[in-house]
Design a protein around this motif. Sequence first.
Motif, PDB file in Angstrom:
ATOM      1  N   UNK A  55      66.172  41.366  57.468  1.00 57.89           N
ATOM      2  CA  UNK A  55      67.458  41.900  57.018  1.00 57.89           C
ATOM      3  C   UNK A  55      67.440  43.423  57.067  1.00 57.89           C
ATOM      4  N   UNK A  56      68.542  44.033  57.478  1.00 64.97           N
ATOM      5  CA  UNK A  56      68.619  45.498  57.476  1.00 64.97           C
ATOM      6  C   UNK A  56      68.632  46.083  56.066  1.00 64.97           C
ATOM      7  N   UNK A  57      68.804  45.236  55.054  1.00 66.18           N
ATOM      8  CA  UNK A  57      68.807  45.710  53.673  1.00 66.18           C
ATOM      9  C   UNK A  57      67.392  45.909  53.132  1.00 66.18           C
ATOM     10  N   UNK A  58      66.408  45.360  53.825  1.00 69.99           N
ATOM     11  CA  UNK A  58      65.021  45.521  53.376  1.00 69.99           C
ATOM     12  C   UNK A  58      64.536  46.943  53.629  1.00 69.99           C
ATOM     13  N   UNK A  59      63.693  47.408  52.726  1.00 66.66           N
ATOM     14  CA  UNK A  59      63.077  48.716  52.869  1.00 66.66           C
ATOM     15  C   UNK A  59      61.585  48.609  52.584  1.00 66.66           C
ATOM     16  N   UNK A  60      60.825  49.507  53.192  1.00 67.34           N
ATOM     17  CA  UNK A  60      59.379  49.514  53.021  1.00 67.34           C
ATOM     18  C   UNK A  60      58.920  50.957  52.844  1.00 67.34           C
ATOM     19  N   UNK A  61      58.174  51.207  51.788  1.00 69.20           N
ATOM     20  CA  UNK A  61      57.683  52.556  51.521  1.00 69.20           C
ATOM     21  C   UNK A  61      56.200  52.501  51.180  1.00 69.20           C
ATOM     22  N   UNK A  62      55.530  53.610  51.395  1.00 75.80           N
ATOM     23  CA  UNK A  62      54.122  53.744  51.033  1.00 75.80           C
ATOM     24  C   UNK A  62      54.007  54.441  49.684  1.00 75.80           C
ATOM     25  N   UNK A  63      53.109  53.938  48.850  1.00 75.91           N
ATOM     26  CA  UNK A  63      52.788  54.597  47.588  1.00 75.91           C
ATOM     27  C   UNK A  63      51.268  54.699  47.510  1.00 75.91           C
ATOM     28  N   UNK A  64      50.782  55.896  47.195  1.00 76.72           N
ATOM     29  CA  UNK A  64      49.344  56.152  47.254  1.00 76.72           C
ATOM     30  C   UNK A  64      48.781  56.442  45.874  1.00 76.72           C
ATOM     31  N   UNK A  65      47.549  56.026  45.655  1.00 79.19           N
ATOM     32  CA  UNK A  65      46.892  56.358  44.402  1.00 79.19           C
ATOM     33  C   UNK A  65      45.693  55.473  44.134  1.00 79.19           C
ATOM     34  N   UNK A  66      44.868  55.912  43.198  1.00 74.43           N
ATOM     35  CA  UNK A  66      43.681  55.187  42.754  1.00 74.43           C
ATOM     36  C   UNK A  66      44.068  54.400  41.503  1.00 74.43           C
ATOM     37  N   UNK A  67      44.099  53.081  41.587  1.00 76.24           N
ATOM     38  CA  UNK A  67      44.577  52.278  40.462  1.00 76.24           C
ATOM     39  C   UNK A  67      43.669  52.363  39.245  1.00 76.24           C
ATOM     40  N   UNK A  68      42.464  52.894  39.409  1.00 72.89           N
ATOM     41  CA  UNK A  68      41.562  53.024  38.260  1.00 72.89           C
ATOM     42  C   UNK A  68      41.892  54.244  37.402  1.00 72.89           C
ATOM     43  N   UNK A  69      42.791  55.109  37.871  1.00 74.56           N
ATOM     44  CA  UNK A  69      43.124  56.343  37.157  1.00 74.56           C
ATOM     45  C   UNK A  69      44.533  56.252  36.586  1.00 74.56           C
ATOM     46  N   UNK A  70      44.666  56.614  35.318  1.00 76.25           N
ATOM     47  CA  UNK A  70      45.942  56.478  34.621  1.00 76.25           C
ATOM     48  C   UNK A  70      47.052  57.279  35.287  1.00 76.25           C
ATOM     49  N   UNK A  71      46.777  58.529  35.647  1.00 73.84           N
ATOM     50  CA  UNK A  71      47.815  59.352  36.271  1.00 73.84           C
ATOM     51  C   UNK A  71      48.247  58.782  37.606  1.00 73.84           C
TER      52      UNK A  71
END
Length: 263
Positions: A55-71
């Motif tokens: 569907x053209x309504x779908x979107x995909x984005x990248x999110x980066x980070x270390x899940x072991x760190x709170x911030x």
Amino acid sequence: MSLSPVILVTGASRGLGRGISEELARTGHSVAIHYASNRAAADETLAACRAVATSPLQQFVLVQGDVSKADDRRAIFDGTIAAFGRIDGLINNAGIAPRVRADLLDVTEESYREVNGINLDGPFFLSQLAAKWWLAHPGESRLPGGYKLIFISSLSAYAISVNRGEYCVSKAGLAMTTQLFAARLAEHGIQVLELRPGIMATDMTAGVKDKYDKMLADGLVPQKRWGTGADVGMAVRAIFQGLFPFTTGDVINIDGGFHLRRL
């Protein structure tokens, strides 16, 4: 802002996470593709999702980070909300094996903390963020049956390996985490499940492929084959399509029958 259900998949750049993300894309979901450091691999997942989207309504984005760190966890979660304006499901898939397979008596505190920080602490506290957002937005889920929380564990939740004890501890902890969140969130219509993969063909097992090829051929797994990211992805698809409406806090084994007790 996306009009399709939005799912955050951690550890989505490779392996099981990529297989899950592709299946979600194929079934009409938008995906926040989390990665820790391998941007090139994450870009490959992004391209694969776009290629199979329906569907053209779908979107995909990248999110980066270390899940072991709170911030970093906060940045991953807030980045998802900023990109889509919502989150309908969280799949806690990110995980690592010990850098060195050491005898139980030689496991270092550094290795123990690293493995459990990513495999157990990260999913626990990231799920807190998602759950609080869901409780603040009741009845707004775009998924059949409501918001959904999934933990990807491992057969190592119950099958011991004394040369990677810290990994086993982390996965056993995820099994209990699933039950805790399920009990806490059930009355709010939030479904929580544990998917428990078996011997899977991923980067994590590439170094022991020959060993497991022989064990598989000898019947260690009744179905006598490796599991794949697609196997896990199809189980996620069934859950997210609302096909398990009266189930929460349970384990779905995706292991070719490994868990069966046989004489």
